[in-house]
Design a protein around this motif. Structure first.
Motif, short mmCIF file in Angstrom:
data_model
loop_
_atom_site.label_atom_id
_atom_site.label_comp_id
_atom_site.label_asym_id
_atom_site.label_seq_id
_atom_site.Cartn_x
_atom_site.Cartn_y
_atom_site.Cartn_z
N HIS A 199 0.83 -1.20 0.00
CA HIS A 199 0.00 0.00 0.00
C HIS A 199 0.87 1.26 0.00
O HIS A 199 0.62 2.20 -0.75
CB HIS A 199 -0.92 -0.01 1.22
N LEU A 200 1.90 1.26 0.84
CA LEU A 200 2.78 2.41 0.90
C LEU A 200 3.50 2.64 -0.43
O LEU A 200 3.66 3.78 -0.88
CB LEU A 200 3.82 2.22 2.00
N SER A 201 3.93 1.57 -1.05
CA SER A 201 4.68 1.71 -2.31
C SER A 201 3.80 2.26 -3.42
O SER A 201 4.31 2.80 -4.40
CB SER A 201 5.27 0.36 -2.73
N GLY A 202 2.48 2.13 -3.29
CA GLY A 202 1.58 2.62 -4.33
C GLY A 202 1.11 4.04 -4.11
O GLY A 202 0.42 4.60 -4.97
N LEU A 203 1.46 4.66 -2.99
CA LEU A 203 1.04 6.02 -2.72
C LEU A 203 1.93 7.01 -3.47
O LEU A 203 3.13 6.79 -3.61
CB LEU A 203 1.10 6.31 -1.22
N PRO A 204 1.37 8.12 -3.94
CA PRO A 204 2.17 9.07 -4.71
C PRO A 204 3.19 9.84 -3.89
O PRO A 204 4.19 10.31 -4.41
CB PRO A 204 1.11 10.03 -5.28
N GLY A 205 2.97 9.99 -2.60
CA GLY A 205 3.90 10.74 -1.76
C GLY A 205 4.22 9.98 -0.49
O GLY A 205 3.80 8.84 -0.28
N SER A 206 4.97 10.64 0.39
CA SER A 206 5.35 10.01 1.66
C SER A 206 4.21 10.11 2.66
O SER A 206 3.46 11.09 2.69
CB SER A 206 6.60 10.71 2.21
N LEU A 207 4.09 9.09 3.49
CA LEU A 207 3.06 9.07 4.53
C LEU A 207 3.77 8.72 5.84
O LEU A 207 4.04 7.55 6.11
CB LEU A 207 1.99 8.02 4.20
N PRO A 208 4.09 9.72 6.66
CA PRO A 208 4.91 9.47 7.86
C PRO A 208 4.34 8.41 8.79
O PRO A 208 5.08 7.55 9.26
CB PRO A 208 4.95 10.85 8.54
N ASP A 209 3.03 8.46 9.07
CA ASP A 209 2.45 7.46 9.98
C ASP A 209 2.57 6.06 9.39
O ASP A 209 2.84 5.09 10.11
CB ASP A 209 0.99 7.79 10.26
#
Length: 295
Positions: A199-209
């Motif tokens: 899921h994280l690898s598919g996000l366009p930006g960084s998600l700190p949490d």
């Protein structure tokens, strides 16, 4: 309005039947699609009955806050909606938030992981104590009106076919995914780590949490972390988790298949979702009846 309600109710009945048929056939992809359409239709029905304007479409178009197969896009859609109108995201019930997190994880999970995923990816507001009574509420609802909802949040089942302490699953999952054997906690943890990393690898930006959550998970997977500072590498976490999964999955799959077969043959519908009484509970009930002069 009456004709519109009739159409929606017929569509809801058709979708529920379709979900049950797909689950019996173990067609997970079709079941996921039908469940998303069902949730959209039910929201449209609720909106129409309450007299609100602009009911949600009932044609299967994506709904707000409903994750796709990987959970991708739900948070982005919610944030975009709020940013465009100047208001916040739609209020989501505790039940829906738990379901969102479990849909992303796709494996039985403890309350603390469900809460962490909900907060990291869906801006969730749930807390662990709120999940304590949720399963009991779900069971009461099912027993009062079986299959009256598109899904139920239920317990994972142990090798005694009793509810596993603190482990939540979704009723529409196959029985093999709702039971836990000796190796299942480790297999499920690794599965969840893969899902979070994907899921994280598919996000366009960084998600700190999300990065912090993945970093905590990576510390418990040999070879998943590194000595460098900064967010973990999702690809490395996935590779390390899958490497260990190859060691455990075969045995765990066989154990779960056997448990699922026992559960299907020995339990009624309610117990198959929420667990059977433990032997100690049965023995206590029998001793009580004997003391009262019963048989």
């Amino acid at each position: 309005m009456s004709d519109r309600l009739d159409d929606l109710e017929r569509r809801i009945d058709e979708l529920r039947a379709g979900v049950r048929k797909a689950m019996r056939a173990r067609d997970a992809a079709t079941a996921r699609t039908l469940r998303a359409e069902l949730r959209t239709a039910e929201r449209a029905w609720d909106t129409l009955v309450s007299g609100q304007d602009d009911p949600a479409p009932a044609d299967g178009s994506p709904a707000e806050n409903v994750p796709d197969e990987t959970g991708r896009g739900a948070e982005a859609r919610t944030r975009a909606k709020g940013a465009g109108r100047g208001d916040g995201p739609r209020l989501v019930t505790v039940r829906e938030q738990v379901h969102q997190a479990l849909a992303l994880l796709d494996a039985p999970a403890q309350a603390r992981l469900i809460v962490a995923v909900s907060q990291a990816f869906f801006a969730g507001s749930i807390r662990s104590p709120q999940l304590t009574s949720l399963r009991r509420d779900e069971e009461r609802s099912f027993r009062a009106s079986p299959y009256g909802r598109p899904y139920y949040l239920c317990a994972a089942l142990t090798d005694r076919l009793s509810p596993a302490r603190g482990l939540l699953t979704v009723s529409t999952w196959p029985a093999e995914r709702r039971v836990v054997g000796p190796l299942s906690p480790r297999v499920d943890f690794l599965t969840c780590a893969v899902r979070v990393a994907r899921h994280l690898s598919g996000l366009p930006g960084s998600l700190p949490d999300g990065n912090r959550l993945l970093a905590r998970m990576a510390r418990n997977i040999p070879g998943a972390g590194d000595d460098a500072f900064g967010p973990p590498d999702p690809g490395r976490v996935i590779e390390a988790a899958r490497r260990e999964l190859r060691v455990h999955t075969g045995r765990d799959t066989r154990d779960r298949a056997e448990l699922a077969k026992r559960a299907t043959s020995q339990l009624d519908e309610a117990a198959g979702l929420f667990g059977a009484a433990t032997l100690s509970t049965v023995a206590k009930g029998r001793s009580t009846r004997v003391m009262r002069g019963g048989r």
